[in-house]
Design an enzyme around this catalytic site. Structure first.
Site, mmCIF file in Angstrom:
data_model
loop_
_atom_site.group_PDB
_atom_site.id
_atom_site.type_symbol
_atom_site.label_atom_id
_atom_site.label_comp_id
_atom_site.label_asym_id
_atom_site.label_seq_id
_atom_site.Cartn_x
_atom_site.Cartn_y
_atom_site.Cartn_z
ATOM 1 N N LYS A 35 0.845 -1.203 0.000
ATOM 2 C CA LYS A 35 0.000 0.000 0.000
ATOM 3 C C LYS A 35 0.874 1.245 0.000
ATOM 4 O O LYS A 35 2.072 1.156 0.318
ATOM 5 C CB LYS A 35 -0.921 -0.026 1.224
ATOM 6 C CG LYS A 35 -0.178 -0.027 2.552
ATOM 7 C CD LYS A 35 -1.096 -0.365 3.725
ATOM 8 C CE LYS A 35 -0.313 -0.356 5.017
ATOM 9 N NZ LYS A 35 -1.065 -0.896 6.153
ATOM 10 N N ARG A 134 -11.023 0.607 14.702
ATOM 11 C CA ARG A 134 -10.994 1.216 13.369
ATOM 12 C C ARG A 134 -12.072 0.592 12.500
ATOM 13 O O ARG A 134 -13.105 1.176 12.296
ATOM 14 C CB ARG A 134 -9.586 1.068 12.765
ATOM 15 C CG ARG A 134 -9.370 1.887 11.534
ATOM 16 C CD ARG A 134 -7.901 1.956 11.134
ATOM 17 N NE ARG A 134 -7.341 0.677 10.707
ATOM 18 C CZ ARG A 134 -6.061 0.505 10.361
ATOM 19 N NH1 ARG A 134 -5.216 1.512 10.401
ATOM 20 N NH2 ARG A 134 -5.631 -0.680 9.986
ATOM 21 N N TYR A 273 15.994 31.110 4.271
ATOM 22 C CA TYR A 273 14.858 31.835 4.853
ATOM 23 C C TYR A 273 15.021 31.987 6.363
ATOM 24 O O TYR A 273 15.487 31.047 7.028
ATOM 25 C CB TYR A 273 13.550 31.068 4.608
ATOM 26 C CG TYR A 273 13.107 31.025 3.173
ATOM 27 C CD1 TYR A 273 12.846 32.198 2.469
ATOM 28 C CD2 TYR A 273 12.900 29.807 2.526
ATOM 29 C CE1 TYR A 273 12.415 32.141 1.143
ATOM 30 C CE2 TYR A 273 12.473 29.747 1.221
ATOM 31 C CZ TYR A 273 12.226 30.919 0.528
ATOM 32 O OH TYR A 273 11.798 30.862 -0.756
ATOM 33 N N MET A 324 11.468 24.742 -0.019
ATOM 34 C CA MET A 324 10.545 23.827 -0.685
ATOM 35 C C MET A 324 11.287 22.881 -1.640
ATOM 36 O O MET A 324 10.985 21.693 -1.707
ATOM 37 C CB MET A 324 9.475 24.602 -1.460
ATOM 38 C CG MET A 324 8.421 23.703 -2.079
ATOM 39 S SD MET A 324 7.286 24.543 -3.176
ATOM 40 C CE MET A 324 6.250 25.419 -2.047
#
Ligand SMILES: *Cc1c(COP(=O)(O)O)cnc(C)c1O
Length: 385
Positions: A35, A134, A273, A324
């Site tokens: 998954k 769940r 930054y 980023m």
């Protein structure tokens, strides 16, 4: 090809699968979970290796993940761990994904679709909630639910499953809870048997249970994180260290970024930054084209002593905020380091990484799963055999 990529060591995956297989009771089947794009490693390639290794089942979380594997020609049975939307049920059936279901509405929806498609004996597994909170029916409801599955006339009860909440914890109270869940599961199975119904494949073991509780393997183990090379939790690791038993897991993913710029910095210049870091002396600053949009999270800045990457087998510190798309590395005098050299962000220690994904996780309050799943789609996966 991008200068930032994840090298996926399929030989390590093969090693881990074969190793875990030796830990599973010979009579039990093996399911590998692929998954979330195989925990970020690339679902199709990892699934192929798993099939080559002879695993009995694969598992995904979403219908699209299942379809991706079928389109790639993967033919072994595939479990669908999570629930799907009504509109997706047709695709589940057509792609022969095996759902874990537990309530009447889903039984009916699946049965309806099977009848429409003239499919009979469609395998489903009955999920039991033994304490995870769940998905699943309660143990007391299991017999009634199993009967309802059979009553559809087109669905087959192929197995019964449950999932543990604290399997990776070796705290006394947690072990007690895991045993309580297991007893609950056995109770659910007994209810079904008492009704004269065959529960099929009984399974509950994730990676932690597979390693630490062999008597809970039942008919199948569902392994995820260990095949990608990590311990399910620190406790499992400690457990094995204490027992003296060696567990040989090899990390499969290596995150790499190549230096694209090297510049001389005088003393007292700001980097990135927030200008949180200033050069304290003359130095060289290298730029790596990797940032938080790639999964090099800003919170890695919080690591005590800083995040270190490995260039030519030596550690160097990331300085200033991770951006980023880029981050900066202090390479000191830069001797012997050139543009286009590789910086290893994390990976197997044996391959020269300074940090493993496990350590990054431990140092930032998360688990290795989140680190590898967090490596985003724009990072190409390079598969090595
Ligand atoms: C993800 C998952 C697993 C595998 O868990 P690991 O800790 O990675 O071994 C097993 N069972 C279910 C239901 C899961 O969702």
């Amino acid at each position: 090809m991008r200068a930032t990529f994840a090298r996926i060591h399929l030989e390590n995956l093969r090693h881990n699968i074969n190793y875990i297989r030796t830990k599973i009771k010979p009579s039990a089947k093996m399911c590998i979970t692929v998954k979330a794009d195989a925990y970020g490693h690339g679902a199709v390639e990892c699934a192929r290796v798993a099939v080559e290794c002879g695993v009995d089942f694969l598992a995904v979380a979403t219908v699209l993940e299942g379809i991706e594997l079928r389109k790639a020609g993967i033919d072994v049975p595939i479990f669908l761990f999570s629930l799907c939307q009504k509109e997706e049920i047709k695709d589940v059936v057509l792609n022969r994904l095996t759902p874990f279901i537990f309530d009447d509405e889903y039984f009916e929806l699946f049965a309806e679709e099977c009848k429409k498609l003239e499919i009979t004996n469609f395998p489903v597994h009955l999920a039991v909630d033994t304490g995870m909170g769940r998905l699943g029916c309660l143990p007391e409801q299991a017999a009634d639910k199993a009967q309802k599955i059979l009553d559809t006339g087109v669905l087959k009860l192929e197995g019964m499953c449950t999932h543990f909440a604290v399997a990776d914890s070796l705290k006394k109270s947690d072990i007690k809870y895991t045993k309580f869940q297991f007893e609950n599961f056995l109770r659910a199975i007994d209810f079904v048997k008492a009704k004269g119904i065959n529960p099929g494949i009984r399974h509950c073991a994730n990676s932690a249970i597979t390693l630490a509780f062999p008597d809970m393997h039942l008919d199948m183990c569902r392994s995820g994180i260990t095949v990608y090379g990590y311990y399910p939790g620190d406790f499992t690791k400690k457990y094995f260290e204490k027992s003296g038993e060696k567990v040989f897991l090899k990390p499969v993913m290596e995150l790499v970024s190549k230096i694209l710029s090297i510049r001389d910095f005088e003393e007292g210049r700001a980097v990135s930054y927030g200008r949180l870091w200033y050069s304290k002396q003359k130095t060289k600053i290298a730029v790596l084209p990797i940032g938080y949009a790639d999964g090099l999270f800003r919170r890695f800045n919080e690591i005590k002593g800083g995040l270190k990457v490995c260039i030519k087998s030596k550690p160097y510190s990331i300085r200033g905020r991770i951006c980023m798309d880029q981050c900066m590395v202090d390479i000191a005098d830069g001797n012997g380091i050139n543009r286009f050299d590789e910086a290893v962000i994390f990976g197997a220690k044996e391959n020269g990484a300074y940090f493993s994904a496990q350590e990054l996780a431990d140092l930032t309050g998360t688990i290795s799963y989140e680190i590898t799943c967090g490596i985003s789609k724009r990072v190409p996966r390079i598969f090595v055999n």
